[in-house]
Scaffold this motif. Structure first.
Motif, PDB file in Angstrom:
ATOM      1  N   ALA A  89       0.813  -1.220   0.000  1.00  0.00           N
ATOM      2  CA  ALA A  89       0.000   0.000   0.000  1.00  0.00           C
ATOM      3  C   ALA A  89       0.844   1.266   0.000  1.00  0.00           C
ATOM      4  O   ALA A  89       0.352   2.351  -0.342  1.00  0.00           O
ATOM      5  CB  ALA A  89      -0.934   0.008   1.207  1.00  0.00           C
ATOM      6  N   PRO A 117      -2.161  -0.968  -4.706  1.00  0.00           N
ATOM      7  CA  PRO A 117      -3.603  -0.773  -4.879  1.00  0.00           C
ATOM      8  C   PRO A 117      -3.985   0.330  -5.845  1.00  0.00           C
ATOM      9  O   PRO A 117      -5.010   0.232  -6.523  1.00  0.00           O
ATOM     10  CB  PRO A 117      -4.100  -0.474  -3.454  1.00  0.00           C
ATOM     11  CG  PRO A 117      -2.901  -0.110  -2.662  1.00  0.00           C
ATOM     12  CD  PRO A 117      -1.742  -0.787  -3.312  1.00  0.00           C
ATOM     13  N   GLU A 288      -1.498  -7.788   4.004  1.00  0.00           N
ATOM     14  CA  GLU A 288      -1.427  -7.527   2.569  1.00  0.00           C
ATOM     15  C   GLU A 288      -2.657  -8.038   1.813  1.00  0.00           C
ATOM     16  O   GLU A 288      -3.041  -7.486   0.783  1.00  0.00           O
ATOM     17  CB  GLU A 288      -0.165  -8.171   1.981  1.00  0.00           C
ATOM     18  CG  GLU A 288       1.138  -7.532   2.419  1.00  0.00           C
ATOM     19  CD  GLU A 288       1.457  -6.259   1.658  1.00  0.00           C
ATOM     20  OE1 GLU A 288       0.534  -5.645   1.077  1.00  0.00           O
ATOM     21  OE2 GLU A 288       2.640  -5.872   1.653  1.00  0.00           O
ATOM     22  N   TYR A 291      -5.541  -5.548   0.703  1.00  0.00           N
ATOM     23  CA  TYR A 291      -5.382  -4.801  -0.538  1.00  0.00           C
ATOM     24  C   TYR A 291      -5.347  -5.743  -1.739  1.00  0.00           C
ATOM     25  O   TYR A 291      -5.902  -5.441  -2.802  1.00  0.00           O
ATOM     26  CB  TYR A 291      -4.096  -3.971  -0.482  1.00  0.00           C
ATOM     27  CG  TYR A 291      -4.062  -3.024   0.683  1.00  0.00           C
ATOM     28  CD1 TYR A 291      -4.774  -1.822   0.652  1.00  0.00           C
ATOM     29  CD2 TYR A 291      -3.344  -3.340   1.843  1.00  0.00           C
ATOM     30  CE1 TYR A 291      -4.766  -0.958   1.735  1.00  0.00           C
ATOM     31  CE2 TYR A 291      -3.332  -2.481   2.930  1.00  0.00           C
ATOM     32  CZ  TYR A 291      -4.037  -1.288   2.877  1.00  0.00           C
ATOM     33  OH  TYR A 291      -4.036  -0.451   3.941  1.00  0.00           O
ATOM     34  N   LYS A 294      -8.744  -6.968  -3.356  1.00  0.00           N
ATOM     35  CA  LYS A 294      -9.458  -5.989  -4.188  1.00  0.00           C
ATOM     36  C   LYS A 294      -8.915  -6.008  -5.617  1.00  0.00           C
ATOM     37  O   LYS A 294      -9.676  -6.002  -6.597  1.00  0.00           O
ATOM     38  CB  LYS A 294      -9.327  -4.588  -3.589  1.00  0.00           C
ATOM     39  CG  LYS A 294     -10.175  -3.538  -4.306  1.00  0.00           C
ATOM     40  CD  LYS A 294     -10.095  -2.193  -3.595  1.00  0.00           C
ATOM     41  CE  LYS A 294     -10.997  -1.159  -4.276  1.00  0.00           C
ATOM     42  NZ  LYS A 294     -10.909   0.166  -3.610  1.00  0.00           N
TER      43      LYS A 294
END
Length: 335
Positions: A89, A117, A288, A291, A294
């Motif tokens: 991220a 992301p 982790e 993220y 997604k």
């Protein structure tokens, strides 16, 4: 072609895994190490106390081999190999202001097990597209290997994966020693994507555990997840690979079952009713898989892929559907 000689290594990131990698390098190689910290105060404390004040505090570091700094340009200068160990991220935030030339002409190894992301890219894809780093100059450092067990010097295994055999052999030489065995693998993106997906599997494992499903169900979940990862990789990165290799299956198993797995911990807490935000705050660590799921879910939808385990975790974490409802749907999809 001769193996590249690597005498100067830059480790970017001072979390638990970055700290573990510096321990491995400083205790098992003759490399000079520059170690980048985001927090200047942590650098001062490391110099005074010889340990990282925030992570793996029992590990003492030989400062004759290590030069800690909070200036990333200084950390990169002179390095033949840059090891990136920043949570996914924050990778773009750390590197976006760095001129391309400061990263080019070096070898790079990602120890990040997540997707960036903002871009839905792995770290190797990010370095290639944004900084024009050739894939031949890149590698991935994969497990199964928990930082906490490295700190205890328990026998552990790593894989250096990448298309440049000489580079991965040099990295394996740097990381191998009396408590670490490191081998090589040519599958850069496959190992990288598998590392992202194993965190999603671990979150799923934690959720179902919190919903009072036992070992029998966990075993079925994980075996189905391995099939799902195989299917996903065959679509996004077609290549002959052996998914029972430790870089794939071993990493999946340790992350799905270990007490040290922060992704499994996140899943367990969410499965017990915590919000994602409150779970992350209580853990005080980055999971982790939060993220990664997604990005992988988005890729699956764009490619029209059927990914039941990925969808299960995505629906619970992002659409806030009750774990009790979602696990009943997942039950019908497993075999």
């Amino acid at each position: 072609m001769a193996k590249p000689e690597i005498k100067n290594v830059s480790v970017i990131g001072s979390g638990s895994w970055g700290t573990a990698l510096v321990k491995i390098l400083s205790s098992q190689s003759n490399a000079k190490i520059k170690w980048w910290f985001r927090d200047p105060e942590a650098v001062k404390q490391l110099k005074a106390l010889k340990f990282n004040p925030k992570h793996l505090r029992d590990v003492k570091f030989p400062l004759s081999k290590i030069k800690p700094t909070s200036n990333i340009s200084k950390a990169l200068k002179g390095a033949e190999l840059v090891i990136i160990a920043v949570p996914s991220a924050f990778v773009h935030e750390v590197f976006e202001s760095i001129p391309k030339q400061e990263l080019q002409g070096k070898y790079h190894a990602s120890a990040v097990k997540g997707m960036i992301p903002e871009m839905d890219l792995t770290v190797s894809e990010y370095l290639n597209r944004v900084f024009e780093i050739p894939y031949r100059d890149q590698a991935v450092i994969a497990g199964p290997c928990h930082a906490e067990e490295v700190a205890l010097e328990k026998q552990s295994y790593l894989t250096a994966a990448g298309p440049n055999k000489e580079l991965t052999e040099s990295i394996a030489d740097l990381l191998s020693g009396f408590f670490i065995a490191c081998k090589t693998n040519p599958d850069l993106l496959g190992v990288e994507y598998a590392a992202v997906m194993k965190n999603i599997v671990a979150i799923a494992s934690g959720i179902v555990h919190a919903q009072n499903f036992g070992d029998n169900f966990q075993a079925v979940l994980v075996s189905n997840a391995v099939d799902e990862i195989t299917y996903f990789l065959s679509k996004v990165q077609p290549k002959e690979r052996n998914l029972v290799d430790s870089a794939y299956l071993g990493d999946i198993l340790v992350t799905a079952y270990s007490q040290f797995s922060r992704n499994r911990t996140l899943g367990t807490m969410v499965g017990r009713g915590y919000s994602v935000r409150s779970a992350m705050m209580e853990m005080n660590q980055i999971a982790e898989g939060y993220y990664g799921v997604k990005s992988i879910h988005k890729m699956g939808e764009e490619l029209g892929l059927d990914l039941p385990v990925v969808n299960f975790v995505y629906h619970v974490l992002y659409e806030k559907i009750s774990p009790a409802i979602e696990v009943q749907i997942l039950k019908e999809r497993l075999s």
